[in-house]
Design a protein around this motif. Structure first.
Motif, mmCIF file in Angstrom:
data_model
loop_
_atom_site.group_PDB
_atom_site.id
_atom_site.type_symbol
_atom_site.label_atom_id
_atom_site.label_comp_id
_atom_site.label_asym_id
_atom_site.label_seq_id
_atom_site.Cartn_x
_atom_site.Cartn_y
_atom_site.Cartn_z
ATOM 1 N N PRO A 177 -5.194 5.924 1.428
ATOM 2 C CA PRO A 177 -4.366 6.855 1.018
ATOM 3 C C PRO A 177 -3.181 6.405 -0.024
ATOM 4 C CG PRO A 177 -4.117 6.045 3.014
ATOM 5 C CD PRO A 177 -5.300 5.485 2.659
ATOM 6 N N LYS A 178 -3.137 4.748 -0.069
ATOM 7 C CA LYS A 178 -2.026 4.359 -0.989
ATOM 8 C C LYS A 178 -2.234 4.462 -2.454
ATOM 9 C CE LYS A 178 1.289 1.140 -2.042
ATOM 10 N NZ LYS A 178 2.735 1.269 -1.791
ATOM 11 N N MET B 243 10.281 -9.381 9.500
ATOM 12 C CA MET B 243 9.764 -8.404 8.372
ATOM 13 C C MET B 243 9.780 -7.165 8.890
ATOM 14 S SD MET B 243 8.277 -10.351 5.808
ATOM 15 C CE MET B 243 7.563 -9.071 5.335
ATOM 16 N N GLU B 244 9.976 -6.458 8.140
ATOM 17 C CA GLU B 244 9.705 -4.935 8.026
ATOM 18 C C GLU B 244 8.679 -4.362 7.135
ATOM 19 O OE1 GLU B 244 13.180 -1.941 8.221
ATOM 20 O OE2 GLU B 244 11.738 -0.825 6.759
ATOM 21 N N ILE B 245 7.669 -3.806 7.629
ATOM 22 C CA ILE B 245 6.431 -3.650 6.806
ATOM 23 C C ILE B 245 6.255 -1.990 6.995
ATOM 24 C CG2 ILE B 245 3.671 -3.543 6.478
ATOM 25 C CD1 ILE B 245 3.978 -6.299 7.476
ATOM 26 N N GLY B 246 6.611 -1.096 5.480
ATOM 27 C CA GLY B 246 6.636 0.278 5.793
ATOM 28 C C GLY B 246 5.179 0.959 5.881
ATOM 29 N N PRO B 247 5.320 2.183 6.435
ATOM 30 C CA PRO B 247 4.109 2.938 6.779
ATOM 31 C C PRO B 247 3.097 3.226 5.551
ATOM 32 C CG PRO B 247 5.947 4.428 6.986
ATOM 33 C CD PRO B 247 6.658 3.018 6.862
ATOM 34 N N PHE B 248 3.956 3.057 4.553
ATOM 35 C CA PHE B 248 2.854 3.582 3.318
ATOM 36 C C PHE B 248 2.872 2.224 2.376
ATOM 37 C CE2 PHE B 248 4.863 7.468 4.707
ATOM 38 C CZ PHE B 248 3.543 7.874 4.923
ATOM 39 N N SER B 249 2.997 1.161 2.900
ATOM 40 C CA SER B 249 3.053 -0.290 2.056
ATOM 41 C C SER B 249 1.612 -0.553 1.610
ATOM 42 C CB SER B 249 3.566 -1.225 2.742
ATOM 43 O OG SER B 249 2.585 -1.535 4.011
ATOM 44 N N GLU C 175 8.672 -5.380 12.318
ATOM 45 C CA GLU C 175 8.973 -4.157 12.645
ATOM 46 C C GLU C 175 8.234 -3.323 11.790
ATOM 47 O OE1 GLU C 175 13.168 -3.621 12.404
ATOM 48 O OE2 GLU C 175 13.552 -5.613 13.154
ATOM 49 N N SER C 176 7.516 -2.110 12.352
ATOM 50 C CA SER C 176 6.985 -1.277 11.555
ATOM 51 C C SER C 176 7.497 0.281 11.797
ATOM 52 C CB SER C 176 5.610 -1.134 11.659
ATOM 53 O OG SER C 176 5.105 -1.009 13.004
ATOM 54 N N PRO C 177 8.542 0.424 10.805
ATOM 55 C CA PRO C 177 8.960 2.054 11.106
ATOM 56 C C PRO C 177 7.958 3.034 10.961
ATOM 57 C CG PRO C 177 9.625 1.040 8.950
ATOM 58 C CD PRO C 177 8.913 -0.031 9.664
ATOM 59 N N LEU D 268 -0.003 21.513 3.160
ATOM 60 C CA LEU D 268 0.329 20.491 2.239
ATOM 61 C C LEU D 268 1.669 19.813 2.693
ATOM 62 C CD1 LEU D 268 -0.283 21.894 -1.031
ATOM 63 C CD2 LEU D 268 -1.582 20.246 0.240
ATOM 64 N N PHE D 269 1.761 18.301 2.664
ATOM 65 C CA PHE D 269 2.840 17.740 3.378
ATOM 66 C C PHE D 269 3.157 16.484 2.172
ATOM 67 C CE2 PHE D 269 0.866 19.311 6.946
ATOM 68 C CZ PHE D 269 1.855 19.925 7.569
ATOM 69 N N SER D 270 4.362 16.262 2.074
ATOM 70 C CA SER D 270 4.676 14.942 1.188
ATOM 71 C C SER D 270 5.087 13.970 2.165
ATOM 72 C CB SER D 270 5.913 15.521 0.464
ATOM 73 O OG SER D 270 5.729 16.314 -0.363
ATOM 74 N N PRO D 271 4.487 12.826 1.916
ATOM 75 C CA PRO D 271 4.606 11.614 2.951
ATOM 76 C C PRO D 271 6.192 11.060 2.690
ATOM 77 C CG PRO D 271 2.975 11.229 1.480
ATOM 78 C CD PRO D 271 3.243 12.626 0.983
ATOM 79 N N GLU D 272 6.858 10.801 3.641
ATOM 80 C CA GLU D 272 8.005 10.246 3.559
ATOM 81 C C GLU D 272 8.167 8.755 4.360
ATOM 82 O OE1 GLU D 272 11.183 13.068 4.396
ATOM 83 O OE2 GLU D 272 10.905 13.993 2.347
ATOM 84 N N GLY D 273 8.513 7.553 3.844
ATOM 85 C CA GLY D 273 8.791 6.553 4.499
ATOM 86 C C GLY D 273 8.684 5.619 3.709
ATOM 87 N N SER D 274 9.193 4.275 4.045
ATOM 88 C CA SER D 274 9.056 3.185 3.232
ATOM 89 C C SER D 274 7.474 2.764 2.627
ATOM 90 C CB SER D 274 9.426 1.994 3.888
ATOM 91 O OG SER D 274 9.337 0.682 3.264
ATOM 92 N N ASP D 275 7.488 2.388 1.414
ATOM 93 C CA ASP D 275 6.296 1.697 1.048
ATOM 94 C C ASP D 275 6.451 0.257 0.776
ATOM 95 O OD1 ASP D 275 7.785 1.958 -1.221
ATOM 96 O OD2 ASP D 275 6.018 2.918 -2.129
ATOM 97 N N ASP D 276 7.613 -0.387 1.107
ATOM 98 C CA ASP D 276 7.937 -1.903 0.937
ATOM 99 C C ASP D 276 7.513 -2.682 1.964
ATOM 100 O OD1 ASP D 276 8.973 -3.542 -0.836
ATOM 101 O OD2 ASP D 276 10.790 -2.552 -1.255
ATOM 102 N N LEU D 277 7.728 -3.875 1.669
ATOM 103 C CA LEU D 277 7.746 -4.896 2.625
ATOM 104 C C LEU D 277 8.926 -5.745 2.470
ATOM 105 C CD1 LEU D 277 4.571 -5.324 1.205
ATOM 106 C CD2 LEU D 277 4.549 -7.329 2.783
ATOM 107 N N ILE D 278 9.714 -5.865 3.790
ATOM 108 C CA ILE D 278 10.947 -6.414 3.443
ATOM 109 C C ILE D 278 11.213 -7.675 4.265
ATOM 110 C CG2 ILE D 278 13.515 -5.873 3.817
ATOM 111 C CD1 ILE D 278 12.692 -3.097 3.235
ATOM 112 N N LEU D 279 11.488 -8.836 3.923
ATOM 113 C CA LEU D 279 12.005 -9.880 4.664
ATOM 114 C C LEU D 279 13.411 -9.575 5.159
ATOM 115 C CD1 LEU D 279 11.678 -12.715 5.612
ATOM 116 C CD2 LEU D 279 12.369 -13.694 3.349
#
Ligand SMILES: Nc1nc2c(ncn2[C@@H]2O[C@H](COP(=O)(O)OP(=O)(O)OP(=O)(O)O)[C@@H](O)[C@H]2O)c(=O)[nH]1
Ligand SMILES: [Mg+2]
Ligand SMILES: [Zn+2]
Ligand SMILES: [Zn+2]
Lengths: 235, 114
Positions: free
Chosen positions: A172-173, B31-37, B66-68, B97-108
């Protein structure tokens, strides 16, 4: 045993620890370099496309054919990324456009720092400073390259007919982060079970803003749509 | 396995932080790892387990991730739907049809050091 207090707890407790709040992206350095690259591309006046796909889905062949048909009107340049060898760059060079080969030496993706180096290598090539349309052919891999912004203006993801139509759902990414999805090798559709409409619908479900097209670089089918897309980008 | 190169970047950043704060040992890394990272958390932990052990600064460090959750916005009615997996159809209006929302980032997020 802990040296400071003689307790049995090891090593995850401390007597002089400090918590530092960082809240910074691990990709921050790459993103900053990508922004620099983008500025550089804008100064050059080049529109840049990052191509992401599995190995062998037809990226280099698509570029060869694109240069043959469009090379007279639009000044094309290419940055090739591979783990090893300069074979793809040789194929592009044979078409007479400026090209640079980056080899990652094992890494499964290109990053913005490598592209920065690539830009400067490209400038040393004949015609390398006068480019309207620059393609970056990423390392063949549908997973890792999607995480790294290179400073491109547009990102495209390619799936070839033999790979099967389930790729959008599985990777997906790459589809979330692209603006264009190209289905390649449609000349061999008769031999594979690849329902183009289903694959298209699935990709759109992941990313409703995605533009989708299907083509064959060998038969030329669907190619006009691709060329129009590129012409529009360079306007 | 770009997780390995991301872990390498993280370790570099930890070395910098330790030097800045004059510390010699990292206890925990959050760390926070986003669901679309596009990052596989298991692979990230695996890579950390191997690479962190090679440096004395981080050899005993504990990694907390943490994974939101992911969420999706319906393209039909605009409602937000919180689901791990992309829903088949909207429970409110049956749109697909859906737009994914949520972080695609990896944050320390933070580092505990001594
Ligand atoms: N039938 C058919 N074959 C194609 C087409 N495009 C490419 N191929 C073949 O697919 C194979 C791989 O093509 P390449 O263009 O090298 O693929 P690539 O994506 O650049 O490969 P890597 O750089 O190794 O990831 C070659 O044997 C091509 O001849 C097409 O439109 N139709
Ligand atoms: Mg190639
Ligand atoms: Zn990888
Ligand atoms: Zn709805």
């Amino acid at each position: 045993m802990c040296d400071a207090c003689g307790c049995d707890l090891k090593p995850a407790h401390s007597h002089d620890s400090k918590v530092v709040e960082v809240h910074q992206s691990l990709l921050a350095a790459n993103t900053a370099m990508a922004a620099k690259n983008r500025k550089h591309f804008d100064t050059m006046g080049a529109v840049v496309i990052n191509m992401i796909s599995s190995p062998g889905s037809g990226k280099t062949t698509l570029l060869e054919k694109t240069i043959e048909t469009l090379g007279g009107d639009i000044r094309i340049g290419v940055i090739e990324g591979d783990i090893e060898t300069d074979r793809d760059a040789e194929r592009i060079r044979a078409k007479g456009v400026p090209v640079v080969q980056l080899t990652t030496g094992g890494a499964c993706h290109l990053d913005a720092a490598q592209i920065h180096k690539g830009i400067h290598l490209l400038e040393k090539e004949k015609g390398g400073t006068e480019i309207d349309l620059l393609f970056i052919e990423n390392v063949g891999n549908l997973v890792c390259p999607a995480t790294f912004d290179l400073g491109e203006h547009h990102r495209m993801v390619l799936i070839s007919v033999p790979e099967g139509p389930d790729k959008p759902a599985k990777y997906p990414k790459a589809f979330h982060s692209s603006q264009l999805f190209v289905i390649t090798k449609i000349d061999i559709l008769p031999y594979f079970d690849f329902p183009v409409e289903e694959a298209t619908a699935e990709a759109l479900q992941l990313n409703p803003e995605l533009q989708v097209m299907a083509l064959s670089a060998t038969s030329g089918e669907g190619f006009e749509q691709w060329l129009d897309y590129l012409r529009k980008l360079c306007n | 396995m770009h997780e390995m190169s991301l872990v390498q970047g993280l370790l570099g950043q930890l070395q910098q932080l330790a030097a800045e704060h004059n510390k010699s040992k990292v206890l925990t890394v959050s760390m926070e790892i986003g669901p679309f990272s596009g990052v596989v958390i298991d692979s990230f932990e695996f890579g950390f387990g191997i690479l962190a052990k090679e440096i004395s600064l981080t050899k005993d460090a504990r990694l907390i991730i943490e994974s939101p959750p992911a969420s999706y916005r319906c393209c039909g009615c605009g409602k937000q739907i919180e689901e791990e997996q992309r829903p088949e159809s909207c429970p409110h209006c049956s749109e697909t049809l859906f737009s994914p929302e949520g972080s695609d980032d990896l944050i320390l997020l933070r580092v505990e050091m001594e």
